[in-house]
Design a protein around this motif. Structure first.
Motif, mmCIF file in Angstrom:
data_model
loop_
_atom_site.group_PDB
_atom_site.id
_atom_site.type_symbol
_atom_site.label_atom_id
_atom_site.label_comp_id
_atom_site.label_asym_id
_atom_site.label_seq_id
_atom_site.Cartn_x
_atom_site.Cartn_y
_atom_site.Cartn_z
ATOM 1 N N ASP A 255 -66.004 26.347 42.681
ATOM 2 C CA ASP A 255 -66.455 28.130 42.711
ATOM 3 C C ASP A 255 -66.739 28.211 44.731
ATOM 4 O OD1 ASP A 255 -67.083 27.429 40.511
ATOM 5 O OD2 ASP A 255 -69.097 27.870 40.480
ATOM 6 N N ARG A 256 -65.995 26.856 45.621
ATOM 7 C CA ARG A 256 -66.193 27.822 46.041
ATOM 8 C C ARG A 256 -65.115 28.181 47.304
ATOM 9 N NH1 ARG A 256 -66.376 22.725 50.726
ATOM 10 N NH2 ARG A 256 -66.156 24.423 51.710
ATOM 11 N N LEU A 257 -64.346 27.833 46.370
ATOM 12 C CA LEU A 257 -63.113 28.925 46.146
ATOM 13 C C LEU A 257 -63.610 30.108 46.071
ATOM 14 C CD1 LEU A 257 -60.283 27.216 43.631
ATOM 15 C CD2 LEU A 257 -59.985 27.567 46.498
ATOM 16 N N PHE A 258 -64.642 31.030 45.721
ATOM 17 C CA PHE A 258 -64.766 32.225 46.130
ATOM 18 C C PHE A 258 -64.942 32.574 47.316
ATOM 19 C CE2 PHE A 258 -65.338 31.527 41.494
ATOM 20 C CZ PHE A 258 -64.092 32.054 40.877
ATOM 21 N N GLU A 259 -65.799 31.819 47.968
ATOM 22 C CA GLU A 259 -66.787 31.986 49.063
ATOM 23 C C GLU A 259 -66.015 32.834 49.606
ATOM 24 O OE1 GLU A 259 -68.463 28.921 50.608
ATOM 25 O OE2 GLU A 259 -69.590 28.570 49.037
ATOM 26 N N PRO A 260 -64.541 32.783 50.205
ATOM 27 C CA PRO A 260 -63.982 33.975 51.696
ATOM 28 C C PRO A 260 -63.762 34.855 51.287
ATOM 29 C CG PRO A 260 -62.414 31.377 51.078
ATOM 30 C CD PRO A 260 -64.116 31.542 50.031
ATOM 31 N N LEU A 261 -63.338 35.085 49.475
ATOM 32 C CA LEU A 261 -64.035 36.764 49.856
ATOM 33 C C LEU A 261 -64.619 37.357 49.162
ATOM 34 C CD1 LEU A 261 -61.254 36.916 46.724
ATOM 35 C CD2 LEU A 261 -60.890 37.859 48.456
ATOM 36 N N GLU A 262 -66.323 36.635 48.742
ATOM 37 C CA GLU A 262 -67.287 36.866 49.205
ATOM 38 C C GLU A 262 -67.340 37.852 50.337
ATOM 39 O OE1 GLU A 262 -70.539 34.999 46.844
ATOM 40 O OE2 GLU A 262 -69.276 34.652 45.210
ATOM 41 N N ASN A 263 -67.530 36.898 51.117
ATOM 42 C CA ASN A 263 -67.846 37.034 51.758
ATOM 43 C C ASN A 263 -66.968 38.530 52.767
ATOM 44 O OD1 ASN A 263 -69.473 34.926 52.749
ATOM 45 N ND2 ASN A 263 -67.971 33.643 53.295
ATOM 46 N N LEU A 264 -65.827 38.526 53.110
ATOM 47 C CA LEU A 264 -65.178 39.626 53.802
ATOM 48 C C LEU A 264 -65.317 41.235 52.899
ATOM 49 C CD1 LEU A 264 -61.494 37.623 53.696
ATOM 50 C CD2 LEU A 264 -62.203 38.524 55.128
ATOM 51 N N LEU A 265 -65.127 40.768 51.048
ATOM 52 C CA LEU A 265 -65.877 41.669 50.697
ATOM 53 C C LEU A 265 -67.222 42.741 51.500
ATOM 54 C CD1 LEU A 265 -64.514 40.825 47.164
ATOM 55 C CD2 LEU A 265 -64.279 42.758 48.920
ATOM 56 N N GLU A 266 -68.139 41.744 52.421
ATOM 57 C CA GLU A 266 -69.928 41.780 52.175
ATOM 58 C C GLU A 266 -70.076 43.756 52.768
ATOM 59 O OE1 GLU A 266 -71.012 39.161 54.920
ATOM 60 O OE2 GLU A 266 -73.328 39.091 54.071
ATOM 61 N N PRO A 267 -68.733 43.772 53.817
ATOM 62 C CA PRO A 267 -68.449 45.329 53.785
ATOM 63 C C PRO A 267 -68.703 46.446 52.919
ATOM 64 C CG PRO A 267 -67.507 43.927 55.753
ATOM 65 C CD PRO A 267 -67.401 43.327 54.358
ATOM 66 N N PHE A 268 -68.227 46.503 52.045
ATOM 67 C CA PHE A 268 -68.370 46.992 51.481
ATOM 68 C C PHE A 268 -69.612 46.942 50.241
ATOM 69 C CE2 PHE A 268 -64.100 45.654 52.530
ATOM 70 C CZ PHE A 268 -63.179 46.171 52.655
ATOM 71 N N PHE A 269 -70.450 46.653 50.228
ATOM 72 C CA PHE A 269 -71.789 46.023 49.203
ATOM 73 C C PHE A 269 -72.170 46.038 50.792
ATOM 74 C CE2 PHE A 269 -67.834 44.714 47.324
ATOM 75 C CZ PHE A 269 -67.721 45.127 45.818
ATOM 76 N N SER A 270 -74.230 46.813 49.582
ATOM 77 C CA SER A 270 -75.019 46.945 50.294
ATOM 78 C C SER A 270 -75.718 45.955 49.791
ATOM 79 C CB SER A 270 -76.095 48.156 49.810
ATOM 80 O OG SER A 270 -76.179 48.218 48.634
ATOM 81 N N GLY A 271 -76.754 45.323 50.883
ATOM 82 C CA GLY A 271 -77.723 44.007 50.420
ATOM 83 C C GLY A 271 -77.875 44.047 49.273
ATOM 84 N N ARG A 272 -79.027 45.064 48.410
ATOM 85 C CA ARG A 272 -78.592 44.488 47.188
ATOM 86 C C ARG A 272 -77.988 44.266 46.025
ATOM 87 N NH1 ARG A 272 -80.515 49.856 47.706
ATOM 88 N NH2 ARG A 272 -82.330 49.465 48.419
ATOM 89 N N GLU A 273 -76.722 44.395 46.268
ATOM 90 C CA GLU A 273 -75.254 44.982 45.522
ATOM 91 C C GLU A 273 -75.144 43.194 45.361
ATOM 92 O OE1 GLU A 273 -73.468 49.282 45.288
ATOM 93 O OE2 GLU A 273 -73.484 47.948 46.738
ATOM 94 N N LYS A 274 -75.645 42.840 45.800
ATOM 95 C CA LYS A 274 -74.600 40.889 45.871
ATOM 96 C C LYS A 274 -74.049 41.175 44.788
ATOM 97 C CE LYS A 274 -75.819 36.451 47.643
ATOM 98 N NZ LYS A 274 -77.336 35.372 47.404
ATOM 99 N N GLN A 275 -75.299 41.014 43.894
ATOM 100 C CA GLN A 275 -74.477 40.527 42.242
ATOM 101 C C GLN A 275 -72.290 41.509 41.786
ATOM 102 O OE1 GLN A 275 -76.161 38.881 41.197
ATOM 103 N NE2 GLN A 275 -75.906 38.014 39.143
ATOM 104 N N LYS A 276 -73.134 42.643 42.561
ATOM 105 C CA LYS A 276 -71.724 43.443 42.082
ATOM 106 C C LYS A 276 -71.005 42.594 43.000
ATOM 107 C CE LYS A 276 -70.844 48.554 41.441
ATOM 108 N NZ LYS A 276 -71.028 49.705 41.174
ATOM 109 N N ARG A 277 -71.089 42.055 44.359
ATOM 110 C CA ARG A 277 -70.335 41.560 44.964
ATOM 111 C C ARG A 277 -69.235 40.291 44.706
ATOM 112 N NH1 ARG A 277 -73.151 39.905 50.415
ATOM 113 N NH2 ARG A 277 -71.910 37.875 50.225
ATOM 114 N N LYS A 278 -70.423 39.529 44.056
ATOM 115 C CA LYS A 278 -69.900 38.615 43.802
ATOM 116 C C LYS A 278 -69.071 38.737 42.578
ATOM 117 C CE LYS A 278 -72.882 34.814 43.669
ATOM 118 N NZ LYS A 278 -73.753 33.506 43.632
#
Lengths: 204, 204
Positions: free
Chosen positions: B131-154
């Motif tokens: 599951d840690r494979l997703f982490e880099p992408l999740e981090n890089l996608l941060e600028p595109f999502f607001s704080g409460r869109e964490k679910q969507k970012r995942k």
DNA sequence: ATTATTATTGAACATTGTTCATAACAGTGC
DNA sequence: GCACTGTTATGAACAATGTTCAATAATAAT
């Protein structure tokens, strides 16, 4: 000893293929062994080799059957409804793909995961059949590309198709817990298509 | 008979794992058999079973090694360059993934294609590692999502990751002629990321 | 030295796919 | 009916798989 006139060669081929099909459905590709199959049809392993060149040959024939079913589904009328938007039709065809992967899981896994025989390059007809998987998507993407962007459209179809294929694979092999936090897979398909289609429009 | 004090238990474990690693590199997962391995290290099949519970256990250990290497690559500094745009960084990390899949093909294929043992559900630690494979992408996608869109970012990270994964699989297994008409794969990655990222922005 | 412990072995078992000489069969000609 | 011919099913045999386990060899302890 089975009477040699119990079945014609053609009947025997069908019998073997049908039995192989149900075995894969019940026990997966791993369960499809020469002896197991032979016992079920009341023959012996050697007989199978009179009809099929090898077990790999038989695997291939099962795959062909699967592929034909899949192609039929993806080319159904439901995916080309003029009353729906292109995005909706694309969602439909990708959704059907995902549905197929689940419903026919053992067959679908066999097609994409089971080890391939070595001399697989010579079977051009099989490759061409597989390539036809892209066609429905290519057609549905037509509204988004001009006539001279055919190349780009093909690429888009392949990328989009690979995406859904990757999603299915991770889903069905259970290797990665994709739907963490209980995001339904349909929502992922929807998100993929919406995002991708929006990107196509925007990215021109 | 090999002297029992030739290697400590620990040395033997490393020796087996190292040898297994080179075998997979040369002949693929199929070439990694108990007898073949035993011969190469100057022992006999039984010895392997003193160190590893089963061949599947050994396969798993090889996969762990592969996974560690992959995680290291995906978390490299190159993928988080503040001077580059998020899209560029995403391209970089997906490109690195594709590169890894090619460079370590047999290992990578083994990780995702080789049959899994039955009781694989108990290994939570392995799942978490994957599951840690997703982490880099999740981090890089941060600028595109607001704080409460964490679910969507995942979800976005998983969808995007699956896409590149699907592309790699079709590429490396050679099951489908993806790069029809000689479209370079790098171009496909580029197109995927550009389209997807543009879609994210637009789709809000 | 003798004993106890422990690592290594290799034969054995159950499975695979695959081959092939042989036996069983169906048909034909007389 | 009998002999001949050609086809088809057989199943024993081979190689290679993972795996087990009593026997044995090598070391450590006494």
């Amino acid at each position: 000893m089975a009477r040699r006139s119990d079945h014609t060669r053609e009947e025997l081929k069908d019998l073997i293929l049908d039995t192989a099909w149900t075995i894969v459905g019940k026990k997966g590709a791993e369960g499809l062994t020469a002896r197991n199959l032979a016992t079920q049809i009341g023959y012996t392993p050697g007989t199978i080799y009179n009809i099929f060149k090898s077990m790999d040959d038989l695997y291939l024939q099962v795959n062909v059957r699967t592929l034909d079913k899949l192609l039929e589904v993806l080319n159904s009328k439901d995916c080309n409804d003029p009353k729906k938007s292109p995005a909706q039709n694309i969602k439909k065809v990708l959704g059907l793909y995902m549905e197929f992967a689940r419903e026919y899981r053992p067959y679908w896994l066999m097609m994409f995961l089971h080890p391939l025989p070595e001399g697989r390059k010579k079977m051009g007809w099989y490759q061409e059949k597989i390539d036809r998987l892209f066609e429905p998507l290519e057609n549905l993407l037509e509204p988004f590309f001009s006539g001279r962007e055919k190349q780009k459209r093909k690429m888009a179809a392949r990328v989009l198709w690979s995406s859904i294929h990757g999603l299915c694979l991770l889903q069905e092999t259970g290797r990665i817990s994709l739907v963490a936090d209980k995001v339904p897979e349909a929502e992922m398909v929807s998100y993929l298509v919406d995002t991708f289609v929006a990107g196509i429009k925007d990215n021109k």
